[in-house]
Design a protein around this motif. Structure first.
Motif, PDB file in Angstrom:
ATOM      1  N   UNK A 181      28.917  35.452  39.727  1.00 51.87           N
ATOM      2  CA  UNK A 181      28.008  35.007  40.789  1.00 51.87           C
ATOM      3  C   UNK A 181      27.312  36.217  41.405  1.00 51.87           C
ATOM      4  N   UNK A 182      26.068  36.014  41.821  1.00 55.45           N
ATOM      5  CA  UNK A 182      25.257  37.072  42.427  1.00 55.45           C
ATOM      6  C   UNK A 182      25.474  37.129  43.937  1.00 55.45           C
ATOM      7  N   UNK A 183      24.661  37.956  44.578  1.00 50.83           N
ATOM      8  CA  UNK A 183      24.537  37.919  46.047  1.00 50.83           C
ATOM      9  C   UNK A 183      23.995  36.543  46.445  1.00 50.83           C
ATOM     10  N   UNK A 184      24.061  36.252  47.741  1.00 47.62           N
ATOM     11  CA  UNK A 184      23.593  34.950  48.235  1.00 47.62           C
ATOM     12  C   UNK A 184      22.246  35.139  48.942  1.00 47.62           C
ATOM     13  N   UNK A 185      21.322  34.223  48.674  1.00 45.36           N
ATOM     14  CA  UNK A 185      20.024  34.252  49.349  1.00 45.36           C
ATOM     15  C   UNK A 185      19.877  33.038  50.247  1.00 45.36           C
ATOM     16  N   UNK A 186      18.919  33.122  51.162  1.00 47.97           N
ATOM     17  CA  UNK A 186      18.679  31.995  52.075  1.00 47.97           C
ATOM     18  C   UNK A 186      17.216  31.580  52.008  1.00 47.97           C
ATOM     19  N   UNK A 187      16.992  30.277  52.067  1.00 47.34           N
ATOM     20  CA  UNK A 187      15.635  29.753  52.163  1.00 47.34           C
ATOM     21  C   UNK A 187      15.480  29.205  53.572  1.00 47.34           C
ATOM     22  N   UNK A 188      14.553  29.792  54.332  1.00 45.69           N
ATOM     23  CA  UNK A 188      14.310  29.305  55.696  1.00 45.69           C
ATOM     24  C   UNK A 188      13.184  28.292  55.641  1.00 45.69           C
ATOM     25  N   UNK A 189      13.509  27.052  55.929  1.00 47.20           N
ATOM     26  CA  UNK A 189      12.503  25.998  55.822  1.00 47.20           C
ATOM     27  C   UNK A 189      12.088  25.521  57.205  1.00 47.20           C
ATOM     28  N   UNK A 190      10.869  25.043  57.277  1.00 42.39           N
ATOM     29  CA  UNK A 190      10.357  24.509  58.540  1.00 42.39           C
ATOM     30  C   UNK A 190      10.412  22.988  58.470  1.00 42.39           C
ATOM     31  N   UNK A 191      10.571  22.340  59.631  1.00 44.18           N
ATOM     32  CA  UNK A 191      10.456  20.881  59.700  1.00 44.18           C
ATOM     33  C   UNK A 191      11.632  20.144  59.097  1.00 44.18           C
ATOM     34  N   UNK A 192      12.792  20.802  59.013  1.00 41.46           N
ATOM     35  CA  UNK A 192      14.011  20.079  58.656  1.00 41.46           C
ATOM     36  C   UNK A 192      14.359  20.066  57.184  1.00 41.46           C
ATOM     37  N   UNK A 193      13.383  20.136  56.297  1.00 39.68           N
ATOM     38  CA  UNK A 193      13.763  20.151  54.879  1.00 39.68           C
ATOM     39  C   UNK A 193      12.637  20.731  54.022  1.00 39.68           C
ATOM     40  N   UNK A 194      13.026  21.104  52.797  1.00 37.95           N
ATOM     41  CA  UNK A 194      12.168  21.861  51.891  1.00 37.95           C
ATOM     42  C   UNK A 194      11.404  20.854  51.026  1.00 37.95           C
ATOM     43  N   UNK A 195      10.290  20.360  51.532  1.00 37.17           N
ATOM     44  CA  UNK A 195       9.554  19.323  50.795  1.00 37.17           C
ATOM     45  C   UNK A 195       8.582  19.958  49.780  1.00 37.17           C
ATOM     46  N   UNK A 196       7.937  19.110  49.027  1.00 36.36           N
ATOM     47  CA  UNK A 196       7.063  19.571  47.937  1.00 36.36           C
ATOM     48  C   UNK A 196       5.967  20.501  48.460  1.00 36.36           C
ATOM     49  N   UNK A 197       5.384  20.153  49.611  1.00 35.54           N
ATOM     50  CA  UNK A 197       4.284  20.953  50.151  1.00 35.54           C
ATOM     51  C   UNK A 197       4.736  22.372  50.462  1.00 35.54           C
ATOM     52  N   UNK A 198       5.898  22.467  51.140  1.00 39.57           N
ATOM     53  CA  UNK A 198       6.380  23.811  51.477  1.00 39.57           C
ATOM     54  C   UNK A 198       6.746  24.612  50.240  1.00 39.57           C
ATOM     55  N   UNK A 199       7.327  23.928  49.249  1.00 36.92           N
ATOM     56  CA  UNK A 199       7.779  24.644  48.050  1.00 36.92           C
ATOM     57  C   UNK A 199       6.607  25.315  47.351  1.00 36.92           C
ATOM     58  N   UNK A 200       5.483  24.600  47.260  1.00 38.60           N
ATOM     59  CA  UNK A 200       4.394  25.107  46.417  1.00 38.60           C
ATOM     60  C   UNK A 200       3.141  25.501  47.152  1.00 38.60           C
ATOM     61  N   UNK A 241      15.248  35.037  52.173  1.00 38.38           N
ATOM     62  CA  UNK A 241      15.919  36.179  52.790  1.00 38.38           C
ATOM     63  C   UNK A 241      17.108  36.552  51.906  1.00 38.38           C
ATOM     64  N   UNK A 242      17.096  37.797  51.414  1.00 38.07           N
ATOM     65  CA  UNK A 242      18.171  38.252  50.520  1.00 38.07           C
ATOM     66  C   UNK A 242      18.638  39.633  50.977  1.00 38.07           C
ATOM     67  N   UNK A 243      19.907  39.844  51.248  1.00 36.72           N
ATOM     68  CA  UNK A 243      20.964  38.840  51.226  1.00 36.72           C
ATOM     69  C   UNK A 243      20.921  37.977  52.489  1.00 36.72           C
ATOM     70  N   UNK A 244      21.478  36.785  52.393  1.00 40.18           N
ATOM     71  CA  UNK A 244      21.543  35.896  53.550  1.00 40.18           C
ATOM     72  C   UNK A 244      22.502  36.486  54.578  1.00 40.18           C
ATOM     73  N   UNK A 245      22.085  36.541  55.842  1.00 42.77           N
ATOM     74  CA  UNK A 245      23.009  37.043  56.865  1.00 42.77           C
ATOM     75  C   UNK A 245      24.139  36.040  57.115  1.00 42.77           C
TER      76      UNK A 245
END
Ligand SMILES: Nc1ncnc2c1ncn2[C@@H]1O[C@H](COP(=O)(O)OP(=O)(O)O)[C@@H](O)[C@H]1O
Ligand SMILES: [Mg+2]
Length: 377
Positions: A251-270, A278-282
């Motif tokens: 396993x690698x280091x851990x990363x974090x995805x900071x999303x807005x509006x509660x969840x990572x929807x299609x619009x935010x992803x692309x 954020x790598x590494x995740x605090x």
């Protein structure tokens, strides 16, 4: 591994992540070419046709990093129509003209699928490559299929004591036949997440808060699959970890995805502007270690080989940590999470790619002697 390997990089495809795949493939191709391998770029059109990217076009893209966003630096799907057939030597595959099977454009020792979502990541392409008897990078048929099907994935994870969010699932005939279909969704605290079983890119997924229209969300999910699951929502952080290896994955280091509006929807992803990674995740060390340990366990639970990115949901207030899903062919651009978490762990992008190719040969060599000559049954 032999010095120069002839590697077919498969990219594009029918999924919503077509462009991401084309950008990932260019990164992979650059790394392979940089190590002296011969790269043959094979683009899949959105309708499933295979195109051989002409060498001068490939060379131009390998040599010049396109200005603009990461996604703009990508391989085009263009060139003559081709097909894959068994090669002259055992374990090789020939790239032939689609209309003239005797015309061999190239021979390949290994194939590197850089495809995302249904068709490329769900075992279909893996089955094709198995039947051609050629080594290929990444998970096999079963792990790919289990990784794509969110119900099968949860069953596999739970059987190995990997925590996943509480959920219910049903198929379309059961939902339609129920007198009060909403009663099929029992024992879950809102907000709920309604998902088609086999999709990706957040397509067909809805977040349903108390008072929102659950039926409309289920109908939307049924547009993408005949099996739907409804999950209990986790309010918290999204963390991701890379797994790389074969029998003894790491396993690698851990990363974090900071999303807005509660969840990572299609619009935010692309279409999001901000880089949310954020790598590494605090995180406290013990949480990081638990994520890394669970990632390897999850990978083993689905029978993984080569690589996967394991995505977590973490509720800091309760300490609850769940595996949300595994992606068996994660994004692979220079800016994608999978290469970033490995770089943080001291494994460079070219080293990751090199290890994946070596693992493809190792799996092929380890096939049981009873294997069908065209692949592992
Ligand atoms: N149970 C859940 N609780 C909270 N957020 C969730 C949950 N399930 C999904 N999400 C959100 O929806 C996004 C997409 O869901 P995911 O299961 O990862 O589907 P996909 O395969 O399309 O990526 C996640 O990245 C996360 O932001
Ligand atoms: Mg996801």
């Amino acid at each position: 591994m032999r010095a120069t390997v002839r590697i077919g990089v498969l990219f594009g495809g029918p999924s919503a992540e077509h462009e991401v795949s084309c950008a990932s493939a260019l990164g992979v191709a650059r790394a392979l070419a940089g190590q002296g391998h011969r790269v043959v770029a094979l683009g899949l059109t959105r309708t499933g046709g295979l195109r051989l990217l002409p060498e001068p076009v490939l060379a131009q893209h390998l040599g010049t990093v396109a200005a603009g966003r990461a996604i703009d630096d990508r391989l085009p799907v263009t060139g003559p129509a081709v097909e894959l057939r068994r090669g002259a030597a055992a374990g090789t595959v020939a790239v032939t003209a689609a209309d003239a099977p005797a015309t061999v454009h190239a021979e390949l020792d290994v194939v590197f699928p850089v495809l995302h979502g249904p068709y490329g990541e769900d075992g279909v392409v893996q089955g094709l490559l198995e039947s051609l008897g050629v080594p290929y990078v990444g998970c096999g048929i079963l792990a790919s299929a289990v990784g794509m099907d969110k119900v099968a994935m949860k069953r596999a994870l739970r059987a190995e004591d990997v925590p996943t969010t509480p959920y219910v699932w049903f198929d379309e005939p059961t939902w339609r036949a129920a007198a009060d279909p909403e009663k099929l969704v029992v024992g879950l605290r809102g907000p709920l997440f309604v998902k088609p079983a086999r999709m990706g890119s957040s397509i067909g997924i809805s977040r349903v808060a108390d008072g929102d229209d659950l039926v409309a969300a289920v109908e939307e999910a049924f547009r993408h699959d005949h099996v739907v699951l409804v999950e209990q929502g986790v309010t918290g952080r999204e963390l991701e970890c890379g797994v790389l290896g074969g029998w003894q994955p790491e396993a690698s280091a851990v990363g974090e995805v900071r999303v807005a509006g509660g969840w990572f929807d299609y619009r935010q992803k692309y279409f999001g502007d901000a880089d949310p990674m954020i790598v590494p995740a605090p995180l406290p060390d013990e949480v990081t270690e638990r994520i890394r340990e669970l990632s390897v366990r999850a990978f083993t639970a689905i029978g993984g080989w080569g690589l996967a990115r394991v995505d977590f949901l973490y509720d800091e207030t309760t300490g609850d940590l769940f595996v949300n899903e595994l992606n068996t062919l994660p994004g692979f651009t220079a800016h994608s999470m999978y290469p970033k978490v490995w770089a943080e762990s001291g494994v460079t992008y070219p080293e990751v790619v090199d290890r994946l190719v070596a693992l493809a040969f190792a799996r092929h060599a380890a096939r049981p002697s009873t294997a069908h000559p065209g692949g592992t049954p």
